[in-house]
Motif scaffolding. Structure first.
Motif, PDB file in Angstrom:
ATOM      1  N   PHE A   1      -8.842  -3.686 -37.391  1.00 56.70           N
ATOM      2  CA  PHE A   1      -9.608  -3.641 -35.853  1.00 56.70           C
ATOM      3  C   PHE A   1      -9.078  -4.612 -34.985  1.00 56.70           C
ATOM      4  O   PHE A   1      -9.159  -5.497 -35.243  1.00 56.70           O
ATOM      5  CB  PHE A   1     -11.383  -4.426 -37.042  1.00 56.70           C
ATOM      6  N   ILE A   2      -8.940  -3.756 -33.640  1.00 54.05           N
ATOM      7  CA  ILE A   2      -8.887  -4.570 -32.853  1.00 54.05           C
ATOM      8  C   ILE A   2     -10.272  -5.106 -31.492  1.00 54.05           C
ATOM      9  O   ILE A   2      -9.684  -5.689 -30.399  1.00 54.05           O
ATOM     10  CB  ILE A   2      -7.012  -3.943 -31.730  1.00 54.05           C
ATOM     11  N   GLY A   3     -11.075  -4.262 -31.527  1.00 57.11           N
ATOM     12  CA  GLY A   3     -11.763  -4.418 -30.575  1.00 57.11           C
ATOM     13  C   GLY A   3     -13.064  -5.359 -30.427  1.00 57.11           C
ATOM     14  O   GLY A   3     -12.823  -6.031 -31.609  1.00 57.11           O
TER      15      GLY A   3
ATOM     16  N   GLY B   1       0.410  -8.610 -27.160  1.00 59.61           N
ATOM     17  CA  GLY B   1       1.407  -7.073 -26.791  1.00 59.61           C
ATOM     18  C   GLY B   1       2.025  -6.464 -26.798  1.00 59.61           C
ATOM     19  O   GLY B   1       0.952  -6.469 -27.966  1.00 59.61           O
ATOM     20  N   MET B   2       0.912  -5.753 -25.546  1.00 59.46           N
ATOM     21  CA  MET B   2       0.961  -4.306 -25.426  1.00 59.46           C
ATOM     22  C   MET B   2       2.624  -3.507 -24.973  1.00 59.46           C
ATOM     23  O   MET B   2       3.677  -4.291 -24.722  1.00 59.46           O
ATOM     24  CB  MET B   2       0.083  -3.325 -25.419  1.00 59.46           C
ATOM     25  N   THR B   3       2.302  -2.103 -25.201  1.00 57.90           N
ATOM     26  CA  THR B   3       3.345  -1.122 -24.696  1.00 57.90           C
ATOM     27  C   THR B   3       3.819  -1.867 -23.343  1.00 57.90           C
ATOM     28  O   THR B   3       5.097  -1.879 -23.429  1.00 57.90           O
ATOM     29  CB  THR B   3       2.834   0.204 -24.112  1.00 57.90           C
TER      30      THR B   3
ATOM     31  N   LYS C   1       0.141   8.371 -22.962  1.00 56.00           N
ATOM     32  CA  LYS C   1      -1.343   9.043 -22.450  1.00 56.00           C
ATOM     33  C   LYS C   1      -2.108   8.657 -23.378  1.00 56.00           C
ATOM     34  O   LYS C   1      -2.422  10.040 -23.286  1.00 56.00           O
ATOM     35  CB  LYS C   1      -1.004   9.336 -20.914  1.00 56.00           C
ATOM     36  N   ARG C   2      -3.045   8.422 -22.992  1.00 53.10           N
ATOM     37  CA  ARG C   2      -3.870   8.498 -23.913  1.00 53.10           C
ATOM     38  C   ARG C   2      -5.125   9.656 -22.955  1.00 53.10           C
ATOM     39  O   ARG C   2      -5.357   9.202 -21.839  1.00 53.10           O
ATOM     40  CB  ARG C   2      -5.686   7.380 -23.922  1.00 53.10           C
ATOM     41  N   GLU C   3      -5.224  10.810 -23.272  1.00 55.97           N
ATOM     42  CA  GLU C   3      -5.652  11.670 -22.014  1.00 55.97           C
ATOM     43  C   GLU C   3      -7.205  11.326 -22.010  1.00 55.97           C
ATOM     44  O   GLU C   3      -8.038  11.468 -20.842  1.00 55.97           O
ATOM     45  CB  GLU C   3      -5.696  13.404 -22.921  1.00 55.97           C
TER      46      GLU C   3
ATOM     47  N   THR D   1      -4.830 -12.613 -28.211  1.00 60.11           N
ATOM     48  CA  THR D   1      -4.552 -12.332 -27.278  1.00 60.11           C
ATOM     49  C   THR D   1      -4.403 -10.672 -26.154  1.00 60.11           C
ATOM     50  O   THR D   1      -3.706  -9.626 -26.496  1.00 60.11           O
ATOM     51  CB  THR D   1      -4.752 -13.181 -25.764  1.00 60.11           C
ATOM     52  N   ILE D   2      -5.601 -10.264 -25.474  1.00 62.26           N
ATOM     53  CA  ILE D   2      -4.821  -9.297 -24.645  1.00 62.26           C
ATOM     54  C   ILE D   2      -3.935 -10.011 -22.839  1.00 62.26           C
ATOM     55  O   ILE D   2      -5.096 -10.333 -22.060  1.00 62.26           O
ATOM     56  CB  ILE D   2      -5.673  -7.847 -23.878  1.00 62.26           C
ATOM     57  N   GLY D   3      -2.324  -9.346 -22.971  1.00 59.36           N
ATOM     58  CA  GLY D   3      -2.603  -9.877 -21.454  1.00 59.36           C
ATOM     59  C   GLY D   3      -3.037  -9.224 -20.682  1.00 59.36           C
ATOM     60  O   GLY D   3      -4.151  -8.224 -20.494  1.00 59.36           O
TER      61      GLY D   3
HETATM   62  C1  LIG Z   1      -5.324   0.142 -26.534  1.00 57.74           C
HETATM   63  C2  LIG Z   1      -5.203  -1.368 -26.725  1.00 57.74           C
HETATM   64  C3  LIG Z   1      -3.681  -1.446 -27.479  1.00 57.74           C
HETATM   65  C4  LIG Z   1      -2.853  -0.594 -26.648  1.00 57.74           C
HETATM   66  O1  LIG Z   1      -2.327  -0.959 -25.692  1.00 57.74           O
HETATM   67  P1  LIG Z   1      -0.998   0.785 -25.085  1.00 57.74           P
HETATM   68  O2  LIG Z   1      -0.902  -0.245 -23.402  1.00 57.74           O
HETATM   69  O3  LIG Z   1      -1.465   1.939 -25.026  1.00 57.74           O
HETATM   70  O4  LIG Z   1      -0.378  -0.212 -25.824  1.00 57.74           O
HETATM   71  C5  LIG Z   1      -3.933  -3.009 -27.969  1.00 57.74           C
HETATM   72  N1  LIG Z   1      -4.469  -3.978 -27.958  1.00 57.74           N
HETATM   73  C6  LIG Z   1      -5.718  -3.518 -27.636  1.00 57.74           C
HETATM   74  C7  LIG Z   1      -6.680  -4.496 -27.876  1.00 57.74           C
HETATM   75  C8  LIG Z   1      -5.890  -2.169 -27.233  1.00 57.74           C
HETATM   76  O5  LIG Z   1      -7.256  -1.692 -26.891  1.00 57.74           O
END
Ligand SMILES: *Cc1c(COP(=O)(O)O)cnc(C)c1O
Length: 235
Positions: A76-78, A198-200, A223-225, A160-162
């Motif tokens: 769970f990441i939200g 780290g994300m895409t 891409k998420r449409e 964390t989210i960058g």
């Molecule tokens: C959507 C999301 C990601 C993935 O992001 P991308 O840029 O599509 O790789 C990673 N972490 C969280 C918390 C997200 O909400």
């Protein structure tokens, strides 16, 4: 297509690890599947992915109902509302987004009910943007210590989210903050092995800074449409 993308991301993980003098086995790929259908998840499972991340409880539960947790570790990441915990408590592998001791206490209560501690990460707001969740870096060590006092919570690291800026190098300071929090606590004898960052757009920089879990959506699934309307998510 998905299999190719997974392979490509894995190769880039290996290359980033090599640059950083790390073992690629120390970095886990989490495929982020929000808004994507279960057919797409199945395809990623066939491509060898075993960890999947979702941001919304209702969407996660729907997918878990369909796919189970035999082949999949669900993350769970939200942002997690404590009243939704009950739906995921029995089977969630890791909650990346704990940002209050109040939520921690509720997680501990659910852990106690199932008889096993629930593993969590502390989400840190490294960008200072008020729209983002997470605790400020200065508050993170105190939250870790509060969580360590709870019997059925097992805190193992930070998330964390960058800043999601065009140049991945711009994420480096944020990722470094997590690494410094980790090493600061290590000096106090508190071991927090996991760094989910780290994300895409910036996962290679995150790996160079010590990420042990990278969360990749677009890079695997495209891409998420459409956005799912989560205002309907009431339960
Ligand atoms: C959507 C999301 C990601 C993935 O992001 P991308 O840029 O599509 O790789 C990673 N972490 C969280 C918390 C997200 O909400």
């Amino acid at each position: 297509m998905i299999a190719e993308n997974v392979q490509n991301i894995r190769q880039r993980i290996v290359a980033a690890c090599r640059r950083a003098g790390r073992s690629h086995e120390d970095v886990r790929l989490i495929a982020v599947t929000k808004t994507f259908r279960t057919a797409v998840i199945k395809e990623a499972v066939r491509a060898g992915v075993s960890d999947f991340g979702e941001n919304y409880v209702q969407e996660l539960c729907r997918k878990h109902d369909e796919l189970g947790d035999a082949d999949i570790r669900w993350h769970f990441i939200g942002h997690l509302q404590s009243n939704k915990l009950r739906y995921i408590a029995g089977w969630i592998h890791l909650i990346h987004s704990v940002d209050s001791v109040k939520l921690g206490r509720q997680i501990s209560a659910w852990g106690e009910r199932s008889g096993t501690p629930m593993e969590v990460l502390v989400e840190v707001n490294t960008s200072g943007e008020t729209t983002k969740f997470g605790v400020p870096p200065a508050s993170a060590p105190a939250l870790v210590k509060d969580l360590l006092a709870l019997p059925f919570v097992k805190v193992t690291g930070f998330m964390t989210i960058g800043p999601m800026l065009p140049d991945p190098e711009q994420s480096r300071p944020a990722f470094r903050i997590l690494r410094e929090l980790q090493s600061g606590l290590r000096q106090e004898g508190i071991m927090l092995p996991r760094l989910s960052m780290g994300m895409t757009g910036d996962f290679e920089v995150a790996i160079e800074e010590g990420a042990t879990m990278v969360r990749i959506g677009t890079g695997i699934f495209g891409k998420r449409e459409k956005r799912i309307d989560h205002r309907q998510e009431s339960a």
